[in-house]
Structure formats: C-alpha cells, structure tokens
Scaffold this motif. Structure first.
Motif, PDB file in Angstrom:
ATOM      1  N   VAL A  22      18.177  59.075  25.435  1.00  0.00           N
ATOM      2  CA  VAL A  22      18.121  57.898  26.290  1.00  0.00           C
ATOM      3  C   VAL A  22      18.319  56.695  25.386  1.00  0.00           C
ATOM      4  O   VAL A  22      17.594  56.521  24.409  1.00  0.00           O
ATOM      5  CB  VAL A  22      16.758  57.796  27.012  1.00  0.00           C
ATOM      6  CG1 VAL A  22      16.659  56.512  27.813  1.00  0.00           C
ATOM      7  CG2 VAL A  22      16.555  59.013  27.901  1.00  0.00           C
ATOM      8  N   THR A  23      19.330  55.881  25.697  1.00  0.00           N
ATOM      9  CA  THR A  23      19.632  54.723  24.860  1.00  0.00           C
ATOM     10  C   THR A  23      19.934  53.503  25.712  1.00  0.00           C
ATOM     11  O   THR A  23      20.158  53.606  26.912  1.00  0.00           O
ATOM     12  CB  THR A  23      20.860  54.989  23.963  1.00  0.00           C
ATOM     13  OG1 THR A  23      21.970  55.282  24.803  1.00  0.00           O
ATOM     14  CG2 THR A  23      20.626  56.152  23.023  1.00  0.00           C
ATOM     15  N   GLN A  24      19.914  52.361  25.059  1.00  0.00           N
ATOM     16  CA  GLN A  24      20.349  51.115  25.680  1.00  0.00           C
ATOM     17  C   GLN A  24      21.560  50.616  24.917  1.00  0.00           C
ATOM     18  O   GLN A  24      21.585  50.669  23.690  1.00  0.00           O
ATOM     19  CB  GLN A  24      19.262  50.038  25.594  1.00  0.00           C
ATOM     20  CG  GLN A  24      18.150  50.205  26.573  1.00  0.00           C
ATOM     21  CD  GLN A  24      17.197  49.017  26.544  1.00  0.00           C
ATOM     22  OE1 GLN A  24      17.093  48.290  25.574  1.00  0.00           O
ATOM     23  NE2 GLN A  24      16.491  48.840  27.637  1.00  0.00           N
TER      24      GLN A  24
ATOM     25  N   SER B 131      19.135  52.051  30.342  1.00  0.00           N
ATOM     26  CA  SER B 131      18.400  53.301  30.152  1.00  0.00           C
ATOM     27  C   SER B 131      17.633  53.686  31.410  1.00  0.00           C
ATOM     28  O   SER B 131      17.339  52.847  32.259  1.00  0.00           O
ATOM     29  CB  SER B 131      17.451  53.256  28.949  1.00  0.00           C
ATOM     30  OG  SER B 131      16.170  52.780  29.303  1.00  0.00           O
TER      31      SER B 131
END
Length: 187
Positions: A65-67, A89
């Motif tokens: 999970v990333t931004q 995210s």
C-alpha cells in the motif's frame, strides 16, 4: 463442539482474510505465504491453521500500500489524473471520488483555456486539486495506526472507539472526524 474454523470453512469452502502490517522494506518477499506465517501465525484463533494452508501466488494476493506524491501533474499537453498523480492509498480512501472530482475540475479548466495554450488551465487544475489531495493523503497517514494497529493496546483502543461510534449521535461525530474535507473542492 464445532470448531470456529470449521464453521468459517463450510460456507463456500473459501476463506478470505486481509492482513495489514507496516513493512519498512518495499520489496515483496520471495515467499509471501511464509512471510504471513512468520508475522501473523503466532496470533492464535484460526490463524495458525489457515496460514498453514496459505496458497502461493497467484492464488495469494500480496501487495504494498503506497501513496503517490508526484511533484508535477502535467508536462506540455500531457496531464495526469486520479491514481496516476494523486493515489491516496486504501488507508485514506476517497480515491475514486478524487479521480472523478479531478476530471470535473480539469474539464472545467480546459473549457476556459485559450486555444492552443493549455498551461494556465493545467496549472489551475493542479492548484485546485493539490490542497484537497494533500488533505486526504495526510488523513491516510494519520489513520494508518488505527487501520493497522501496531500493538494489542492500539487494537483494543480502536475496537472501543468503533463500539463508541455506534452510540446515538456518536456516529455523526465519528464520521465527521474521518472525513478529510474534500467537499469544499466543488464549492
């Protein structure tokens, strides 16, 4: 006496679980199933049994999970929308809403653009969207410790807060605290 995992398994013979954990190394492990067993197998309940039967990819979906925090959203006549420039995210949510709002804002700015020169319209689009996207991304970073608690104490605190949120009147207060405020984009 019927075992809890037997009841869960009988519905459609499939079980879906979501595991969340903060991992400083962004690389997907060579053996994702072993990584899950290592990090969650000791938690009890049905986890040792379920993780002992954990499949390998592609049946096992394992992801990061990333931004996305892109410094520029446009170059010349090319412009980025949605997750391409403003991924917030799953912890923040609002991704689809932001993408639709960004398309609406971009369309409005392009409609007012002088023929041939899109730069001012693209700059206005970014100027309008960036504060809202920044608020949502910031919310996601603040919400992460509650979505994926790092200790039993945080799990207990989160569970009590969710129980309190079900009380009359508390639901609205709880939901207002979860809204990063993107509604002011349209006004």
């Amino acid at each position: 006496m019927q075992h809890e995992s037997d009841r869960l398994r009988r519905r459609d013979r499939r079980l879906a679980l979501l595991f969340l954990r903060h991992e400083p190394d962004p690389a997907v492990p060579a053996d994702p199933a072993a990584s899950l067993r290592e990090h969650f197998g000791q938690l009890g309940w049905i986890l040792p049994e379920v993780l002992g039967r954990c499949p390998q990819p592609p049946e096992l979906y394992y992801d990061q999970v990333t931004q996305v925090e892109a410094p520029r959203w446009s170059s010349g006549r090319v412009v980025l929308l949605g997750d391409a420039c403003q991924a917030v995210s799953l912890f923040a949510g609002h991704g689809a809403s932001l993408a639709v709002a960004a398309a609406w804002v971009l369309a409005g700015e392009l409609r007012t653009a002088a023929s041939g020169d899109l730069s001012p319209a693209l700059d206005r689009y970014a100027a309008r969207m960036r504060p809202v996207v920044g608020d949502v991304q910031s919310f996601g970073r603040r919400f992460l410790p509650w979505m994926a608690p790092s200790s039993r104490l945080r799990i207990t605190a989160r569970d009590w807060l969710l129980r309190l949120a079900s009380l009359p009147g508390a639901d609205r207060l709880f939901m207002n605290s979860l809204s990063p405020g993107g509604h002011r984009l349209i006004t």
